[in-house]
Design an enzyme around this catalytic site. Structure first.
Site, PDB file in Angstrom:
ATOM      1  N   SER A 182       0.834  -1.193   0.000  1.00  0.00           N
ATOM      2  CA  SER A 182       0.000   0.000   0.000  1.00  0.00           C
ATOM      3  C   SER A 182       0.880   1.258   0.000  1.00  0.00           C
ATOM      4  CB  SER A 182      -0.961  -0.030   1.196  1.00  0.00           C
ATOM      5  OG  SER A 182      -1.918   0.998   1.129  1.00  0.00           O
ATOM      6  N   ASP A 476      -8.856  -3.552  -6.083  1.00  0.00           N
ATOM      7  CA  ASP A 476      -8.733  -4.473  -4.944  1.00  0.00           C
ATOM      8  C   ASP A 476      -9.601  -4.049  -3.766  1.00  0.00           C
ATOM      9  OD1 ASP A 476      -7.417  -2.323  -3.766  1.00  0.00           O
ATOM     10  OD2 ASP A 476      -5.438  -3.266  -3.770  1.00  0.00           O
ATOM     11  N   HIS A 535      -7.475  -5.523  -0.608  1.00  0.00           N
ATOM     12  CA  HIS A 535      -6.278  -4.693  -0.469  1.00  0.00           C
ATOM     13  C   HIS A 535      -5.401  -5.080   0.719  1.00  0.00           C
ATOM     14  CE1 HIS A 535      -3.750  -1.197  -1.010  1.00  0.00           C
ATOM     15  NE2 HIS A 535      -3.973  -0.823   0.226  1.00  0.00           N
TER      16      HIS A 535
END
Length: 570
Positions: A182, A476, A535
């Site tokens: 991320s 995602d 995610h």
């Protein structure tokens, strides 16, 4: 020949790392540790401890004000005190006077979040299965509220990261893999430029090639995420940040939207996730790369990242909506439930713009015009972040201006280092509806809020993937496909951005959450099982974990390109 990962039961008695070590996934290949590994977490996932606080926090020395059960306790018992300590100084982007929150140390800084909500634990455990331990694996947690330049200014984060990599190379006699997840991938990208630059680590043009074996980018929003725009405009997002289950509960029950907006505008780090690349990447008022036939029938384009809907459009939306959802906004709270503004946090813009002003001067916002709009609603914030971030696109790096650190978070305004031996892997999920653009309306100021704009939550069109004013696309669940995959499949295969022609491999994972035989979904403890590509939960995806183990163990040739989406066409 590569076999499928062995079946497991609910509590995963067989882990991918174990299976790889025993040669059960790739026949004849017993996978063991080779390259040292640096893990760089994403936004909000690292715990923050209080080292100095105001009188309301007496007795809380080294208490985790973020990421632990103490966080929830503090919110319940003294929300104003907690908000005061979590927010940063609006002008400097650093600590407010008399307050110091610092990131926790070691693997425990980001292995779990609030109780048993795992984040990096499964990756760490599987890497340990093939032989990694603290002398070859390091979790480089950081204060995710800070801009990259301030991570170095306040904590010398990148200096310490560079030393750790040099130590690992010397002690293990192997170059290092850096693995970002991320926002951690943006931090890694910044570091690659910082390490070699005279304005940073001053390692010189050969340092990256000599010390870094490769960069594994897991679900990294390298080109930003549209949800950052809604967070900065009104404090609203579909997931309310990455850890959707935990933080959504906190948002809905403990923190008002106004409080969230104040916090978001105090965090300089969010600037690194404002969409990058201008309208050339994200589209304009007539077009966007992800537009489909159903979207065009619904009379909007994703190029309008923020679309202010007038009364006529509002009625049109209601006419085509197949299902309406009613939401109660927390701005309807009575006065005694409102939270006083923490010190050193910029007030929400008091100017409530009229419908005429909105419709005549804005209509809609693209990635480029959003910055002009931010100057109206949060001028101090924009002035601050413009000093350390940039969101454009360039194909000519002959000018010295691109040596400035403000460009290092943006892969479209900076070049990768000259490191021909280094490898790039982009691993991310697809097949889950993800925020891409928004419909907004004017709102009425109340005693609790003067937020002039709110999501048009009554607007829903299932055919066009629109829910509560939020327009969805493939991704995602947090990062759109465009931001997850563009650099790996296109940008880094262009010599303009990858001048030494590093190998760039893209590997997508389909979001296929597992279903129990009894008919119910996996509990939050497993959050989709072995095949989720959400995610955060992708850090527990067995195929991704197996691929990561193969990469860092020196078996990179086993991890080849795998594409399920239309990323090549975007």
């Amino acid at each position: 020949m590569r076999q499928s990962i062995p079946d497991i039961l609910l509590f995963e008695p067989t882990r991918p790392g174990e299976a790889l070590r025993r040669g059960e996934i790739i026949s004849g290949l017993n996978v063991t540790a080779k390259h040292p590994v640096i893990l760089v977490p994403g936004v909000v996932t690292s715990k923050l401890e209080i080292w100095e606080g105001k009188p309301c926090a007496n007795g809380d020395f080294r208490t985790q004000y973020w990421g632990s059960t103490k966080m929830v306790e503090s919110l319940l018992l003294n929300k104003k005190c907690w908000l005061k300590h979590i927010a940063l100084n609006q002008t400097t982007g650093l600590d407010p006077e008399g307050i110091k929150l610092r990131v926790a140390d070691g693997m425990a800084a980001a292995d779990y979040f609030i109780g048993d909500y795992w984040v990096w634990d499964r990756v760490i455990h599987n890497l340990a299965d093939i032989g990694y331990e603290p002398n070859s694996m390091h979790l480089a947690a950081y204060d995710w509220r800070l801009a990259s330049v301030n991570l170095e200014k306040r904590d010398m984060y990148f200096t310490r990261l560079k030393f750790q990599i040099e130590l690992f190379k010397q002690s293990n006699q192997e170059k290092v893999y850096i693995v970002g997840h991320s926002m951690g991938s943006i931090v890694c990208h910044f570091f690659l430029k910082w390490a070699e630059s005279p304005l940073g680590g001053n390692g010189g043009p050969n340092w990256v090639n000599d010390h870094i074996q490769g960069f594994v980018n897991i679900a990294g929003p390298l080109l930003g995420v549209p949800k950052t725009l809604s967070a900065l405009i009104s404090g609203e997002m579909r997931d309310t940040a990455e850890l959707n289950t935990v933080l959504e509960y906190i948002k809905e029950n403990l923190i008002s939207t106004s409080d969230l907006l104040r916090l978001f505008r105090s965090f300089s780090s969010l600037a690194s996730m404002i969409p990058k690349g201008s309208d050339k990447i994200w589209g304009n008022t007539t077009w966007a790369p992800e537009d489909t036939k159903n979207i065009k029938k619904a009379t909007f384009t994703h190029g309008k990242l923020v679309d202010f809907v007038d009364h006529e459009e509002f009625l049109e939306w209601l006419a085509v909506s197949k299902k309406l959802q009613v939401h109660i906004d927390d701005d309807e709270l009575v006065v005694e439930h409102c939270t006083a503004r923490p010190e050193d946090v910029e007030p929400i813009q008091d100017l409530v713009l009229s419908s005429d002003v909105i419709l005549n001067t804005t209509q809609s916002l693209t990635s480029e015009t959003f910055l002009n709009f931010l100057e109206i609603i949060a001028p101090k914030y924009l002035d601050k972040i413009s000093q350390h971030d940039s969101w454009g696109i360039s194909r000519n790096f002959s000018s010295d201006q691109y040596d400035h650190p403000k460009y290092w978070n943006n892969p479209l305004e900076s070049q990768l280092p000259i490191a021909p031996d280094m490898k790039l892997f982009s691993l991310y999920g697809v097949g889950k509806a993800t925020e891409r653009s928004y419909a907004y309306q004017t709102s009425v100021a109340t005693d609790c809020s003067s937020i002039p704009f709110r999501l048009a939550k009554s607007l829903t069109n299932e055919d066009a993937l629109v829910s509560s004013g939020i327009r969805m696309t493939d991704g995602d669940g947090t990062v759109p496909l465009l931001s997850n995959g563009f650099m790996g499949i296109k940008g880094w295969k262009d010599p303009i951005y990858n001048p030494s022609n590093m190998t760039s491999i893209v590997r997508e994972y389909q979001h296929l959450p597992e279903i129990l035989g009894a008919g119910g979904t996996f509990t939050n403890r497993l959050r989709g099982g072995r095949t989720t590509a959400d995610h955060v939960d992708i850090l527990g995806n067995h195929d991704l974990i197996a691929d990561l183990c193969l990469i860092v163990s020196g078996n990179e040739e086993q991890v080849t390109e795998q594409i399920f989406s239309n990323i090549r066409e975007l």
